[in-house]
Design a protein around this motif. Structure first.
Motif, PDB file in Angstrom:
ATOM      1  N   UNK A  48      -7.727-110.678 113.822  1.00  0.00           N
ATOM      2  CA  UNK A  48      -8.495-109.910 114.810  1.00  0.00           C
ATOM      3  C   UNK A  48      -7.726-108.664 115.248  1.00  0.00           C
ATOM      4  N   UNK A  49      -6.451-108.827 115.542  1.00  0.00           N
ATOM      5  CA  UNK A  49      -5.651-107.704 116.051  1.00  0.00           C
ATOM      6  C   UNK A  49      -5.532-106.592 115.021  1.00  0.00           C
ATOM      7  N   UNK A  50      -5.535-106.937 113.750  1.00  0.00           N
ATOM      8  CA  UNK A  50      -5.421-105.931 112.690  1.00  0.00           C
ATOM      9  C   UNK A  50      -6.768-105.313 112.319  1.00  0.00           C
ATOM     10  N   UNK A  51      -7.841-105.738 112.991  1.00  0.00           N
ATOM     11  CA  UNK A  51      -9.153-105.186 112.698  1.00  0.00           C
ATOM     12  C   UNK A  51      -9.759-105.714 111.417  1.00  0.00           C
ATOM     13  N   UNK A  52      -9.296-106.869 110.974  1.00  0.00           N
ATOM     14  CA  UNK A  52      -9.803-107.473 109.739  1.00  0.00           C
ATOM     15  C   UNK A  52     -10.852-108.533 110.058  1.00  0.00           C
ATOM     16  N   UNK A  53     -11.536-108.998 109.021  1.00  0.00           N
ATOM     17  CA  UNK A  53     -12.642-109.934 109.192  1.00  0.00           C
ATOM     18  C   UNK A  53     -12.539-111.081 108.190  1.00  0.00           C
ATOM     19  N   UNK A  54     -13.264-112.157 108.505  1.00  0.00           N
ATOM     20  CA  UNK A  54     -13.493-113.246 107.566  1.00  0.00           C
ATOM     21  C   UNK A  54     -14.932-113.149 107.072  1.00  0.00           C
ATOM     22  N   UNK A  55     -15.148-113.513 105.826  1.00  0.00           N
ATOM     23  CA  UNK A  55     -16.519-113.625 105.334  1.00  0.00           C
ATOM     24  C   UNK A  55     -17.071-114.961 105.798  1.00  0.00           C
ATOM     25  N   UNK A  56     -18.180-114.932 106.513  1.00  0.00           N
ATOM     26  CA  UNK A  56     -18.775-116.170 107.024  1.00  0.00           C
ATOM     27  C   UNK A  56     -19.271-117.022 105.864  1.00  0.00           C
ATOM     28  N   UNK A  57     -19.020-118.318 105.927  1.00  0.00           N
ATOM     29  CA  UNK A  57     -19.517-119.242 104.905  1.00  0.00           C
ATOM     30  C   UNK A  57     -20.933-119.674 105.270  1.00  0.00           C
ATOM     31  N   UNK A  58     -21.831-118.705 105.172  1.00  0.00           N
ATOM     32  CA  UNK A  58     -23.237-118.993 105.499  1.00  0.00           C
ATOM     33  C   UNK A  58     -23.926-119.467 104.221  1.00  0.00           C
ATOM     34  N   UNK A  59     -24.294-120.731 104.192  1.00  0.00           N
ATOM     35  CA  UNK A  59     -24.848-121.334 102.982  1.00  0.00           C
ATOM     36  C   UNK A  59     -26.188-122.002 103.292  1.00  0.00           C
ATOM     37  N   UNK A  60     -26.947-122.228 102.253  1.00  0.00           N
ATOM     38  CA  UNK A  60     -28.206-122.967 102.387  1.00  0.00           C
ATOM     39  C   UNK A  60     -27.989-124.462 102.190  1.00  0.00           C
ATOM     40  N   UNK A  61     -27.015-124.803 101.328  1.00  0.00           N
ATOM     41  CA  UNK A  61     -26.712-126.205 101.025  1.00  0.00           C
ATOM     42  C   UNK A  61     -25.208-126.441 101.201  1.00  0.00           C
ATOM     43  N   UNK A  62     -24.853-127.646 101.575  1.00  0.00           N
ATOM     44  CA  UNK A  62     -23.453-127.963 101.844  1.00  0.00           C
ATOM     45  C   UNK A  62     -22.578-127.797 100.618  1.00  0.00           C
ATOM     46  N   UNK A  63     -23.109-128.100  99.425  1.00  0.00           N
ATOM     47  CA  UNK A  63     -22.269-128.013  98.232  1.00  0.00           C
ATOM     48  C   UNK A  63     -21.880-126.578  97.897  1.00  0.00           C
ATOM     49  N   UNK A  64     -22.545-125.594  98.522  1.00  0.00           N
ATOM     50  CA  UNK A  64     -22.205-124.192  98.281  1.00  0.00           C
ATOM     51  C   UNK A  64     -20.894-123.789  98.961  1.00  0.00           C
ATOM     52  N   UNK A  65     -20.375-124.635  99.836  1.00  0.00           N
ATOM     53  CA  UNK A  65     -19.094-124.335 100.477  1.00  0.00           C
ATOM     54  C   UNK A  65     -17.948-124.351  99.473  1.00  0.00           C
ATOM     55  N   UNK A  66     -18.078-125.166  98.445  1.00  0.00           N
ATOM     56  CA  UNK A  66     -17.093-125.189  97.373  1.00  0.00           C
ATOM     57  C   UNK A  66     -15.679-125.411  97.878  1.00  0.00           C
ATOM     58  N   UNK A  67     -14.772-124.536  97.448  1.00  0.00           N
ATOM     59  CA  UNK A  67     -13.354-124.691  97.806  1.00  0.00           C
ATOM     60  C   UNK A  67     -13.063-124.372  99.263  1.00  0.00           C
ATOM     61  N   UNK A  68     -14.044-123.812  99.975  1.00  0.00           N
ATOM     62  CA  UNK A  68     -13.844-123.504 101.395  1.00  0.00           C
ATOM     63  C   UNK A  68     -13.948-124.755 102.274  1.00  0.00           C
ATOM     64  N   UNK A  69     -14.459-125.849 101.690  1.00  0.00           N
ATOM     65  CA  UNK A  69     -14.646-127.055 102.500  1.00  0.00           C
ATOM     66  C   UNK A  69     -13.302-127.730 102.759  1.00  0.00           C
ATOM     67  N   UNK A  70     -13.043-128.031 104.031  1.00  0.00           N
ATOM     68  CA  UNK A  70     -11.808-128.704 104.428  1.00  0.00           C
ATOM     69  C   UNK A  70     -11.990-130.213 104.454  1.00  0.00           C
TER      70      UNK A  70
END
Length: 833
Positions: A801-823
């Motif tokens: 946040x302080x550096x003015x950077x962003x995260x890409x939101x994991x906005x998906x239609x199905x849970x399996x689309x989270x892929x490697x982002x799933x914890x």
């Protein structure tokens, strides 16, 4: 002797046990707190906290799956809305329970129950302004809507399911520190939370301060220093917009001029009682750009609401999916639905509208009992509300608050500076019945512009500028709230009113369809940054009184007007823009008025830096430090007449101050009250300049080996220990003001009046860019998903946040689309036992 030793040892042991299990002053019982089986050690969070699990829950109708991504954002997949909100409540409580509760305790005026007598004045004020009263009205009104009631109760049931699963050893660490336990979550707490937000954003009324100024300096000076419509305003609805509301709609009864009405108050009387508020609005930004100006040909929407920076963060990021919605964004811990966000069809964001939704009335009571008050020549019965405070360490304290037809008598002989408080009663739109939850539920499931407009109909307070964009190509903005129709001739609502006459009563409200709004403008964008919603041609009068922003909005509109082919990267850079338009307009004026004859060698270097500055408040610049000190010292000297806490007044805005210095060379306000001589304009400009060197010498700059927000190029030899990022020294403070749980020394640029409106304590609390071109969304906020200081997800987003950077939101239609982002995944099933 041996028995004596045994006896003494036993006594000391007993004393130690008692001491360790007793609360000493502000400290918790140290024995309980240090206990390895139930104390703070239990709050340490290892990797086992992020493994798959399955739990039965009483109250669920069907199975719900919650998939946590690599930032601990929960993606809740439910088969019906009740289960969706039940699980939203459960998950939010799991990660933010103490934050939810302390904020509602604050709204309810109950912090003294855990913090003791030092919190009592604040508690009394929150009860006296009617926070609880307004929440009760809202809850009563919401219960008439069966659908809203059902979903809010489901949310509360989820919170309570989590609370009931906790043993004391598992309480969040703040409960252990403060030695109390969580209580049942009820719908009234949801209402209190929304009223707390309304209170935070309803402070821009200055009736009492304006009364004091006019009483001391007269109406002519007031009109010069507090214009309703500054000349360089760039309103939300562009100048020249035609208002097609039919025939004359604004109320304009024969009430005389405000000079006459003001004289009806006790002549020469000033008031010490006023709710503390900032001189300048801290700021928020939102805008939506139409496809005609974007690279993709589809709209892009941006929002960054600026609030006090805190840990746990004010927002909790969530993704909610049911058959009725697939919505993502910022939620308010303790309240259901997404407040700022997007779904697959629309996106929306908010900024503070800044409209005056509180009016103050001086009441005249028949006698000391205050059981009757004068109104239009008659005596009306007042009501009494006895507020009971259970103060830790003191016991029960009672406060009787009188209610009139206008609302609570906030300031009287029992509260504040008693000798000068003349029974000041407050009307506040937040006291009126409303259902803001319904607005956000309908936005969450909305599909188009009509759904957006329909959702806003139930939104009353605080006034917000709702920006909108849709996948189908529409962009729009609307200032929404419930606004009384005010008399323009009398400038109704700008000054303290006489409650005995009934002249300044709220009798009608502006129809929702007449609130300022704009759809698909020719210029190709809509925007707001807390500026005026309209120009002076708007048919309905509203007080301006210098509260509206005049810098950020002009920079935003200039950037959006001058650029085409805009993409998400451009928008992200815009949100971190550090151009200081106030300095660009003020500094040339200051330099032209400065007497340079007495400047020494050190000050020559300061002056050279200022002359060569490009007006960007970037972290590594030094000139912003010099300007900030000069500007603040100048305002202290110039407006010292407004600094007496016994007679609260609002300082003129930054914008007005610049114009005043430029155009008025002989004002009485140039004379500094603390000196025997009579100062001139040049005197105070020059003296304030000399304060730069003195302030720098006196300031203890904190050198930090690795502050938050630095990048890979950061080294101590490359960064001036007195640069802007170090001087501003942004901190994100824990809600209990515990430094150990805070993120101190955040190194970044920005300031008030700048798009990146980050000062030492306030800033963008949530940044969001929604691009309908590639259907990608980018988000960040200054904190982390967990409220537990022992978690790696507590403040892990601060650097980004302080550096003015962003995260890409994991906005998906199905849970399996989270892929490697799933914890990990948590599966919750109905408890059939």
């Amino acid at each position: 002797m041996q028995y004596l030793k045994l006896f003494v040892s036993a006594v000391l042991t007993v004393a130690l046990v008692i001491a360790l299990n007793s609360k000493i002053g502000p400290l918790p019982p140290l024995g309980k707190f240090m206990n390895p089986f139930s104390g703070f050690w239990q709050n340490a969070e290892g990797e086992s906290a992020y493994t798959d699990l399955t739990l039965p829950l009483t109250g669920l109708k069907e199975e719900v799956q919650v998939h946590f991504d690599d930032r601990l954002v929960p993606h809740i997949f439910a088969k019906n809305d009740e289960d969706l909100y039940y699980m939203q409540g459960y998950i939010t409580a799991r990660y933010r329970l103490w934050q939810m509760e302390i904020q509602t305790l604050n709204a309810a005026g109950r912090v003294s129950e855990i913090a003791g007598e030092k919190a009592l004045p604040s508690d009394r004020l929150n009860r006296r302004i009617g926070m609880g009263y307004g929440a009760e009205k809202a809850e009563e009104f919401i219960r008439k809507d069966e659908h809203s009631t059902k979903l809010i109760q489901a949310y509360c049931d989820g919170v309570n399911a989590y609370i009931s699963s906790l043993a004391p050893k598992n309480y969040p660490i703040e409960y252990k520190l403060l030695n109390y336990a969580p209580e049942e979550w009820k719908p009234i707490k949801v209402a209190l939370l929304l009223k707390n937000m309304a209170n935070m954003l309803s402070v821009f009324e200055y009736d009492i301060e304006n009364h004091n100024f006019v009483t001391q300096y007269g109406m002519d000076e007031f009109r010069k220093l507090y214009p309703d419509f500054p000349e360089d305003q760039d309103p939300i609805i562009p100048k020249g917009t035609k208002w097609e509301f039919g025939e004359k709609v604004a109320r304009d009864k024969e009430q005389g001029t405000k000079e006459t009405i003001h004289a009806n108050s006790e002549k020469g009387t000033t008031y010490t009682a006023a709710i503390e508020k900032p001189d300048e609005i801290e700021g928020s930004n939102n805008w939506a750009v139409a496809g005609s100006k974007t690279k993709s040909g589809k709209p892009i929407l941006c929002n960054d609401p600026h609030l006090k920076l805190s840990l746990p963060s004010i927002w909790y990021e969530m993704h909610l999916v049911s058959p009725n919605m697939n919505v993502y964004g910022a939620t308010l811990p303790g309240s259901p639905a997404v407040i700022i966000g997007f779904n697959d069809s629309i996106a929306w964001g908010v900024t503070n509208g800044g409209r005056d939704v509180r009016d103050w009335y001086q009441m005249k009571f028949k006698d000391a009992t205050r059981s009757e008050y004068e109104y239009k020549g008659e005596w009306l019965k007042s009501e009494q509300r006895v507020e009971i405070f259970k103060v830790r360490g003191k016991g029960e304290v009672r406060d009787t608050v009188i209610y009139t037809k206008y609302g609570p008598v906030v300031f009287d002989h029992t509260f504040g500076e008693a000798e000068s408080n003349k029974n000041l009663s407050m009307s506040w739109v937040a006291h009126l019945p409303s259902n803001e939850f319904k607005t956000f539920y309908q936005l969450n499931s909305g599909k188009n512009y009509d759904d957006y407009l329909n959702a806003l109909k139930t939104y009353n307070c605080p006034a917000q500028n709702f920006v909108f964009a849709s996948r189908s190509g529409d962009v729009a903005i609307k200032e929404q709230g419930l606004f009384p129709i005010r008399n323009k001739t009398a400038e109704q609502g700008k000054y303290l009113s006489d409650g005995s006459t009934g002249v300044d009563d709220w009798t009608e409200f502006i129809p929702a369809e007449h609130n300022p709004h704009h759809k698909n403008p020719e210029r190709g964008f809509v925007s707001s940054a807390n500026q005026h919603p309209t120009d002076e041609t708007y048919p309905y009068y509203y007080p301006g009184v210098g509260v509206y922003e005049t810098y950020r909005n002009r920079v935003i509109n200039k950037l959006l007007s001058e650029n085409n082919g805009i993409d998400a990267d451009f928008m992200k850079q815009m949100l971190s823009n550090n151009y200081n338009l106030n300095a660009a307009e003020a500094l040339p004026v200051l330099l032209s008025l400065l007497d340079q004859s007495g400047i020494n060698n050190e000050e020559e270097k300061i002056l050279e830096q200022l002359k060569n500055w490009n007006y960007y408040n970037n972290a590594r610049e030094v000139a912003p430090v010099y300007y900030e000190i000069w500007w603040n010292e100048l305002r202290k000297m110039l407006w010292d007449e407004m600094s007496n806490p016994k007679v609260p007044m609002k300082q003129p805005s930054f914008y007005v101050t610049v114009k005043f210095l430029l155009r008025d060379s002989t004002s009485v306000f140039y004379d500094n009250l603390s000196t025997p001589e009579k100062e001139t304009r040049t005197d105070i400009v020059t003296r304030s300049f000399h304060r730069i060197k003195d302030t720098l010498a006196a300031n203890e700059f904190t050198e930090v080996s690795e502050p938050y927000g630095v990048d890979e190029t950061f080294t101590k030899d490359k960064v001036n220990p007195k640069d802007w990022g170090t001087y501003k020294d942004t901190k994100i403070e824990h809600l209990a003001r515990l430094d150990a749980f805070s993120s101190l020394h955040v190194y970044n640029g920005g300031n008030r009046g700048i798009i990146n409106a980050t000062n030492s304590t306030h800033g963008p609390s949530w940044r969001m860019v929604v691009d309908f071109g590639d259907m990608k969304q980018y988000v960040v906020y200054p904190g982390g998903q967990s409220g537990n200081p022992g978690s790696r997800f507590y403040n892990n987003m601060v650097n980004t946040w302080a550096k003015g950077e962003f995260y890409t939101a994991n906005y998906v239609q199905r849970a399996d689309e989270l892929g490697t982002h799933k914890l990990f995944t948590a599966t919750f099933k109905p408890n059939t036992k």
